[in-house]
Design a protein around this motif. Structure first.
Motif, PDB file in Angstrom:
ATOM      1  N   TYR A 252      43.189  37.356  24.083  1.00 38.63           N
ATOM      2  CA  TYR A 252      44.483  37.363  24.755  1.00 38.63           C
ATOM      3  C   TYR A 252      45.572  36.889  23.802  1.00 38.63           C
ATOM      4  N   SER A 253      46.654  37.619  23.769  1.00 40.45           N
ATOM      5  CA  SER A 253      47.817  37.256  22.968  1.00 40.45           C
ATOM      6  C   SER A 253      48.838  36.532  23.839  1.00 40.45           C
ATOM      7  N   GLN A 254      49.352  35.441  23.334  1.00 42.34           N
ATOM      8  CA  GLN A 254      50.456  34.778  24.025  1.00 42.34           C
ATOM      9  C   GLN A 254      51.758  35.534  23.813  1.00 42.34           C
ATOM     10  N   GLU A 255      51.840  36.277  22.710  1.00 45.65           N
ATOM     11  CA  GLU A 255      53.087  36.935  22.327  1.00 45.65           C
ATOM     12  C   GLU A 255      53.517  38.022  23.306  1.00 45.65           C
ATOM     13  N   ILE A 256      52.566  38.663  23.973  1.00 50.75           N
ATOM     14  CA  ILE A 256      52.955  39.708  24.920  1.00 50.75           C
ATOM     15  C   ILE A 256      53.586  39.126  26.175  1.00 50.75           C
ATOM     16  N   HIS A 257      53.566  37.793  26.292  1.00 55.67           N
ATOM     17  CA  HIS A 257      54.170  37.121  27.440  1.00 55.67           C
ATOM     18  C   HIS A 257      55.526  36.509  27.106  1.00 55.67           C
ATOM     19  N   LYS A 258      56.049  36.841  25.946  1.00 54.97           N
ATOM     20  CA  LYS A 258      57.340  36.300  25.535  1.00 54.97           C
ATOM     21  C   LYS A 258      58.393  36.593  26.604  1.00 54.97           C
ATOM     22  N   GLY A 259      59.093  35.554  27.032  1.00 51.95           N
ATOM     23  CA  GLY A 259      60.146  35.698  28.027  1.00 51.95           C
ATOM     24  C   GLY A 259      59.674  35.662  29.467  1.00 51.95           C
ATOM     25  N   CYS A 272      50.122  28.846  23.515  1.00 51.04           N
ATOM     26  CA  CYS A 272      48.867  28.944  22.762  1.00 51.04           C
ATOM     27  C   CYS A 272      47.736  28.165  23.427  1.00 51.04           C
ATOM     28  N   SER A 273      48.061  26.988  23.990  1.00 51.45           N
ATOM     29  CA  SER A 273      47.015  26.161  24.570  1.00 51.45           C
ATOM     30  C   SER A 273      46.422  26.797  25.832  1.00 51.45           C
ATOM     31  N   PRO A 274      47.225  27.155  26.845  1.00 51.77           N
ATOM     32  CA  PRO A 274      46.627  27.797  28.012  1.00 51.77           C
ATOM     33  C   PRO A 274      46.014  29.163  27.714  1.00 51.77           C
ATOM     34  N   THR A 275      46.581  29.896  26.746  1.00 53.71           N
ATOM     35  CA  THR A 275      45.984  31.191  26.394  1.00 53.71           C
ATOM     36  C   THR A 275      44.595  30.984  25.804  1.00 53.71           C
ATOM     37  N   SER A 276      44.462  30.015  24.914  1.00 54.95           N
ATOM     38  CA  SER A 276      43.147  29.693  24.351  1.00 54.95           C
ATOM     39  C   SER A 276      42.194  29.224  25.443  1.00 54.95           C
ATOM     40  N   SER A 277      42.698  28.374  26.326  1.00 54.39           N
ATOM     41  CA  SER A 277      41.849  27.886  27.421  1.00 54.39           C
ATOM     42  C   SER A 277      41.338  29.047  28.268  1.00 54.39           C
ATOM     43  N   GLN A 278      42.238  29.978  28.590  1.00 50.69           N
ATOM     44  CA  GLN A 278      41.835  31.088  29.452  1.00 50.69           C
ATOM     45  C   GLN A 278      40.775  31.967  28.786  1.00 50.69           C
ATOM     46  N   MET A 279      40.883  32.156  27.481  1.00 47.87           N
ATOM     47  CA  MET A 279      39.869  32.943  26.779  1.00 47.87           C
ATOM     48  C   MET A 279      38.482  32.334  26.957  1.00 47.87           C
ATOM     49  N   ILE A 280      38.394  31.015  26.829  1.00 49.10           N
ATOM     50  CA  ILE A 280      37.079  30.372  26.899  1.00 49.10           C
ATOM     51  C   ILE A 280      36.593  30.286  28.337  1.00 49.10           C
ATOM     52  N   ILE A 281      37.480  30.060  29.270  1.00 51.29           N
ATOM     53  CA  ILE A 281      37.089  30.074  30.689  1.00 51.29           C
ATOM     54  C   ILE A 281      36.429  31.409  31.030  1.00 51.29           C
ATOM     55  N   GLU A 282      37.027  32.488  30.562  1.00 51.01           N
ATOM     56  CA  GLU A 282      36.482  33.804  30.868  1.00 51.01           C
ATOM     57  C   GLU A 282      35.232  34.118  30.048  1.00 51.01           C
ATOM     58  N   HIS A 283      35.098  33.513  28.888  1.00 49.16           N
ATOM     59  CA  HIS A 283      33.845  33.636  28.140  1.00 49.16           C
ATOM     60  C   HIS A 283      32.676  33.165  28.988  1.00 49.16           C
ATOM     61  N   TRP A 284      32.920  32.138  29.805  1.00 50.25           N
ATOM     62  CA  TRP A 284      31.867  31.598  30.662  1.00 50.25           C
ATOM     63  C   TRP A 284      31.791  32.313  32.015  1.00 50.25           C
ATOM     64  N   GLY A 285      32.494  33.429  32.163  1.00 47.03           N
ATOM     65  CA  GLY A 285      32.357  34.237  33.364  1.00 47.03           C
ATOM     66  C   GLY A 285      33.204  33.802  34.532  1.00 47.03           C
ATOM     67  N   ARG A 286      34.214  32.964  34.296  1.00 48.36           N
ATOM     68  CA  ARG A 286      35.098  32.504  35.365  1.00 48.36           C
ATOM     69  C   ARG A 286      36.497  33.079  35.151  1.00 48.36           C
ATOM     70  N   ARG A 287      37.211  33.275  36.251  1.00 48.83           N
ATOM     71  CA  ARG A 287      38.595  33.735  36.161  1.00 48.83           C
ATOM     72  C   ARG A 287      39.265  33.539  37.512  1.00 48.83           C
ATOM     73  N   PRO A 288      40.603  33.533  37.551  1.00 47.62           N
ATOM     74  CA  PRO A 288      41.303  33.382  38.827  1.00 47.62           C
ATOM     75  C   PRO A 288      41.013  34.567  39.745  1.00 47.62           C
ATOM     76  N   THR A 289      41.098  34.330  41.052  1.00 45.43           N
ATOM     77  CA  THR A 289      40.908  35.402  42.021  1.00 45.43           C
ATOM     78  C   THR A 289      42.174  36.248  42.118  1.00 45.43           C
TER      79      THR A 289
END
Length: 461
Positions: A252-259, A272-289
């Protein structure tokens, strides 16, 4: 850290470079990807006491050893503590909504944890469930090496939500006693050269809910990383060891969310921090509904990144880079654990990646210090997902123009130095601080024996 500033400016600084005294206690205070068989890594060699100590209370026995005032131990597959009966009520005026409300509370105080190596810094982190209308406050009280004590410092006021019945999650500014202070999420001794150190500490967590409610926060993990790292511009190089493995982690790129949603840290270029966090959360098979993402503009790609930014946002710091808040956000997902700690070398990262655990790292660098990055930064998070056969770092770098460009290969020596050093020079030649090896580790409640061993080897249980 002296390093609270570096990871705070995040990509806003990336782009610029590239083109109460402690508030008193409130009250009188599986879904993981399929794994292939991986041989266990070699046992760690004996070494001197580490300058980094991560300690946590997470097992049922841990919770029973603390001092409870109104809390009970939840005996479950994932033990924790919950509010059983109010120890009292407190009035809290939320500085970010200007709302004043009365809350029932209960507290749990840890035993004193004496540090194997007295420390100059400490960062607390926690894993908790906070239903709407509930929240927790985490505090740290230290004992100095001369036997005197710090006040109770607030390390964070946390809730997962931001609805009408919720407070706004927040760090607390202006906490100091003339010998130490808290900068957003980091306790630090004011003058390490004086020889003063943090010899021991306790953590206290206060659970809050609306009067008369039967809802309760549940805290599953409460811990802190304490360290005493030397000032250094260069760190020893590690030799490649367990290399040649790459984990499959979403990009996931944070840059596509500019603005997008500028109320959360000026939009995507600082995510960068939440984008990195979300990548790893989804690596473990979890994601928001789908329901959790319903507030996001449907025209936006990767809406889960917007979600992560919103729910890691620190209303006092006005940013998404609060380290414990990112870990706490990750732990809101089913059976995920999350800690903030420091590692000593890329050898530690190799061991974790070899076991299937990616690592989120924090670093600061000039554009000339990391070949292939194309930018400089006063503080940036990215995820290490593997190593090439020659030992270079494979990272998912959210500071990329789009999702396909996120995977990068960085020179091992360059990457290790910019991540582990505690001092650096900025583009004006001024001395600034570095993160000293700070990382986030996210992993399931139930891990394999190999993963458990890899975590234990870096001091996490």
């Amino acid at each position: 850290m002296t390093s609270s500033a570096p990871r705070r400016t995040v990509l806003a600084a990336v782009l610029a470079a590239a083109a109460g005294a402690a508030a008193p206690p409130l009250a009188a205070a599986a879904g993981a990807p399929a794994r292939r068989s991986v041989p266990p890594p070699p046992a760690p060699t004996a070494r001197t006491k580490s300058p980094v100590d991560y300690h946590a209370w997470t097992a049922a026995a841990d919770w029973h050893h603390g001092t409870a005032d109104g809390t009970r131990v939840v005996a479950a597959a994932r033990p924790g503590i919950a509010l059983a009966r109010p120890a009292g009520t407190t009035v809290y005026r939320d500085p970010h909504t200007n709302k004043t409300a009365t809350w029932e509370y209960a507290t749990w105080t840890s035993p004193v944890h004496r540090l194997p190596v007295p420390a100059t810094e400490a960062v607390a982190s926690w894993n908790a469930h906070t239903p709407a209308g509930t929240w927790i406050a985490v505090e740290l009280r230290g004992t100095y090496s001369d036997g005197s004590r710090t006040p109770w410092y607030v390390m964070g006021r946390w809730t997962a939500g931001d609805g009408e019945s919720d407070i706004r999650r927040t760090s607390v500014d202006d906490q100091k006693d003339g010998r130490s202070a808290v900068s957003t999420d980091t306790f630090a001794v004011d003058d390490p050269s004086s020889g003063l150190r943090l010899a021991a500490y306790q953590l206290r967590v206060t659970l809050h809910r609306r009067p008369g409610s039967t809802d309760t926060p549940t805290v599953w993990r409460l811990g802190a990383m304490a360290s005493d790292l030397p000032d250094r511009f260069e760190v020893p190089a590690s030799a490649p060891g367990l290399v040649g493995r790459e984990l499959q982690v979403p990009r996931y790129s944070q840059e596509i969310h500019k603005g997008q949603y500028p109320q959360y840290d000026n939009g995507g270029e600082a995510w960068c921090s939440p984008t990195s966090s979300q990548m790893i959360i989804e690596h473990w098979g979890r994601r928001p509904t789908k329901q959790q993402l319903s507030w996001v503009d449907p025209s936006y790609a990767d809406p889960q990144v917007c979600h992560a930014a919103r729910y890691t946002f620190d209303y006092q710091y006005e940013g998404c880079g609060n380290w414990p808040f990112n870990a706490a956000y990750a732990a809101t997902y089913r059976d995920l654990q999350a800690v903030v700690t420091r590692l000593s070398s890329l050898t530690d990262v190799e061991r974790l990646v070899h076991a299937g655990i990616p690592v989120i790292t924090s670093q600061s660098f000039l554009k000339t210090e990391l070949d292939g990055a194309g930018y400089g930064t006063a503080g940036h998070l990215m995820t290490v997902i593997g190593f090439t056969p020659s030992g270079d770092v494979i990272a998912n770098d959210p500071a990329s123009p789009d999702d396909p460009a996120v995977r990068r290969v960085y020179n091992r020596r360059q990457f290790e130095n910019i991540w582990l050093r505690t001092k650096r020079h900025d583009d004006k030649g001024q001395v600034k601080s570095g993160s000293g090896g700070v990382c986030y580790l996210y992993f399931p409640v139930r891990v394999s024996a190999v993963q458990r061993g890899a975590l234990a080897a870096v001091g996490v249980r």
